[in-house]
Design a protein around this motif. Sequence first.
Motif, short mmCIF file in Angstrom:
data_model
loop_
_atom_site.label_atom_id
_atom_site.label_comp_id
_atom_site.label_asym_id
_atom_site.label_seq_id
_atom_site.Cartn_x
_atom_site.Cartn_y
_atom_site.Cartn_z
N PHE A 15 85.91 44.89 -9.53
CA PHE A 15 85.47 43.78 -10.38
C PHE A 15 85.71 44.18 -11.83
O PHE A 15 85.21 45.22 -12.26
N LEU A 22 84.36 47.85 -12.08
CA LEU A 22 83.51 48.34 -11.00
C LEU A 22 84.40 48.57 -9.78
O LEU A 22 85.01 47.64 -9.26
N VAL A 24 84.34 48.71 -6.46
CA VAL A 24 83.32 48.37 -5.46
C VAL A 24 83.72 48.81 -4.05
O VAL A 24 82.99 49.54 -3.41
N THR A 44 71.37 49.16 -0.67
CA THR A 44 71.66 48.03 -1.55
C THR A 44 72.77 48.39 -2.55
O THR A 44 72.81 49.52 -3.04
N GLY A 45 73.67 47.46 -2.77
CA GLY A 45 74.73 47.67 -3.75
C GLY A 45 75.94 48.43 -3.22
O GLY A 45 76.87 48.70 -3.97
N CYS A 46 75.95 48.78 -1.92
CA CYS A 46 77.07 49.59 -1.42
C CYS A 46 78.31 48.74 -1.11
O CYS A 46 79.35 49.27 -0.73
N GLY A 47 78.19 47.42 -1.23
CA GLY A 47 79.38 46.58 -1.08
C GLY A 47 79.44 45.79 0.22
O GLY A 47 80.48 45.21 0.56
N LYS A 48 78.33 45.69 0.94
CA LYS A 48 78.34 44.98 2.21
C LYS A 48 78.69 43.51 2.05
O LYS A 48 79.53 42.97 2.77
N SER A 49 78.01 42.84 1.10
CA SER A 49 78.25 41.41 0.93
C SER A 49 79.65 41.15 0.36
O SER A 49 80.32 40.19 0.75
N VAL A 50 80.08 42.01 -0.55
CA VAL A 50 81.42 41.85 -1.11
C VAL A 50 82.46 41.98 0.01
O VAL A 50 83.43 41.21 0.08
N ARG A 53 82.35 38.78 2.13
CA ARG A 53 83.00 37.66 1.44
C ARG A 53 84.51 37.84 1.39
O ARG A 53 85.25 36.86 1.37
N GLU A 188 72.72 39.78 6.24
CA GLU A 188 71.26 39.88 6.06
C GLU A 188 70.58 38.56 6.45
O GLU A 188 69.81 38.00 5.66
N LEU A 286 79.12 52.39 -9.79
CA LEU A 286 80.48 52.09 -9.33
C LEU A 286 81.45 51.93 -10.50
O LEU A 286 82.63 51.74 -10.32
N1 LIG Z 1 80.75 38.51 -8.82
C1 LIG Z 1 80.54 39.79 -9.14
N2 LIG Z 1 80.84 40.27 -10.36
C2 LIG Z 1 80.65 41.58 -10.67
N3 LIG Z 1 80.15 42.49 -9.83
C3 LIG Z 1 79.82 42.08 -8.60
C4 LIG Z 1 79.99 40.72 -8.18
N4 LIG Z 1 79.57 40.61 -6.89
C5 LIG Z 1 79.15 41.85 -6.53
N5 LIG Z 1 79.31 42.73 -7.55
C6 LIG Z 1 78.98 44.17 -7.52
O1 LIG Z 1 79.48 44.75 -6.34
C7 LIG Z 1 78.61 45.77 -5.88
C8 LIG Z 1 78.31 45.55 -4.41
O2 LIG Z 1 77.52 44.38 -4.27
P1 LIG Z 1 77.10 43.76 -2.85
O3 LIG Z 1 76.45 42.47 -3.13
O4 LIG Z 1 78.27 43.77 -1.95
O5 LIG Z 1 76.04 44.84 -2.34
P2 LIG Z 1 75.27 44.84 -0.93
O6 LIG Z 1 75.66 46.09 -0.21
O7 LIG Z 1 75.48 43.55 -0.24
O8 LIG Z 1 73.75 45.00 -1.41
P3 LIG Z 1 72.41 44.30 -0.84
O9 LIG Z 1 71.95 45.16 0.31
O10 LIG Z 1 71.46 44.39 -2.00
O11 LIG Z 1 72.73 42.89 -0.44
C9 LIG Z 1 77.40 45.74 -6.77
O12 LIG Z 1 77.53 46.79 -7.72
C10 LIG Z 1 77.48 44.40 -7.46
O13 LIG Z 1 76.92 44.45 -8.74
#
Ligand SMILES: Nc1ncnc2c1ncn2[C@@H]1O[C@H](COP(=O)(O)OP(=O)(O)OP(=O)(O)O)[C@@H](O)[C@H]1O
Length: 334
Positions: A15, A22, A24, A44-50, A53, A188, A286
């Motif tokens: 990102f 970042l 990610v 949290t924040g390890c990139g699962k949702s990214v 998506r 989640e 990151l």
């Molecule tokens: N649109 C965006 N712009 C900038 N950074 C982003 C964006 N979306 C996610 N990130 C960054 O990507 C990283 C991973 O985020 P992600 O949401 O994938 O974490 P996660 O593992 O799903 O955490 P959680 O368990 O809290 O849901 C984070 O550092 C977040 O700040």
Amino acid sequence: MTAPLLEIRDYRLAFDTFDGTLHVLDGIDMAVAPGETLGIVGETGCGKSVLARSILRLNPMPPARVVSGEIRFRGADVLALPPADIRRLRGAAVAMVFQDPATYLNPLLTVATQMEDAIRGQDAAKGGPVRRRAAARDVAAELLAAVGLPEPRRLLASYPHQLSGGMRQRVLIAMALVGDPSLLVADEPTTALDVTVQAQVLALIASLVRERGLTLILISHDLGVVSASCARVAVMYAGTVVEEAPTGPLLERPLHPYSQGLIAAVPDLDRPEVRPKGIPGSIPSLLDPPSGCRFHPRCERATERCMVEKPLLRELLPGRRVACHHATAGDSPQ
Ligand SMILES: Nc1ncnc2c1ncn2[C@@H]1O[C@H](COP(=O)(O)OP(=O)(O)OP(=O)(O)O)[C@@H](O)[C@H]1O
Ligand SMILES: [Mg+2]
């Protein structure tokens, strides 16, 4: 092995933000066979949702930027699909359920209107005739019944605020089924629910997987949730997959130091005298992730090699892959 339904190879995503880049996702490798249930777990924040998506190209670009790698769904190159094909993929082949059901329902529209729109939207994406609203409403009622909601007709006339959190999540799961997908990605799906409702929603997902032959990717920070629902688990740490294994063997004998720490951190209800251990240190930024193995600053076993050379996922035992220079097949939890 049968051809994978979903295959992710050396996928890197960054990102570009005002604070800097970042990094990610850092070289994700993952394959999911048809009918499999894969859990993805990590802090949290390890990139699962990214990552979730990414499968449907739902990360906003920019700021997101694909650095390398490929994602294939039924062999098709997702990252290169033209817009019409990616629209067909969304919902019809791959459906997603997210953490917070309230965010994904429009508070101003009845459940009926939203479900009819989803059903008619799928018709349009498939390029066939678009059903009339009354016909779409019949399908919506069937889907609500299929996810265990009583009195579907009355529910269709309701607005989202008139439903409980658990009911809203069931409505979203029903909407995910509209396009008859083959892959369900649940990110989640139960985090916002209390534990008893959580158990019901997980049981619902498990029964849908069985009855509809769905392939499932279930994402959670809660190892208990994924291990109860998935036959295989991938453990993520700071944008990398550090270990991937069948659920039972992973829980019994985690091979990666991070997985060992994660499992030791879960309280054991049968042995309350054993205090759960935390993992020392915290997740790295990151913006400037550690070189080599991203886990090395927190790892007791780290050596110089871990600081310079990124460990790749390698098969240590049949079906078990670990990204650690020092893990051996004989490792046991501490
Ligand atoms: N649109 C965006 N712009 C900038 N950074 C982003 C964006 N979306 C996610 N990130 C960054 O990507 C990283 C991973 O985020 P992600 O949401 O994938 O974490 P996660 O593992 O799903 O955490 P959680 O368990 O809290 O849901 C984070 O550092 C977040 O700040
Ligand atoms: Mg998330």
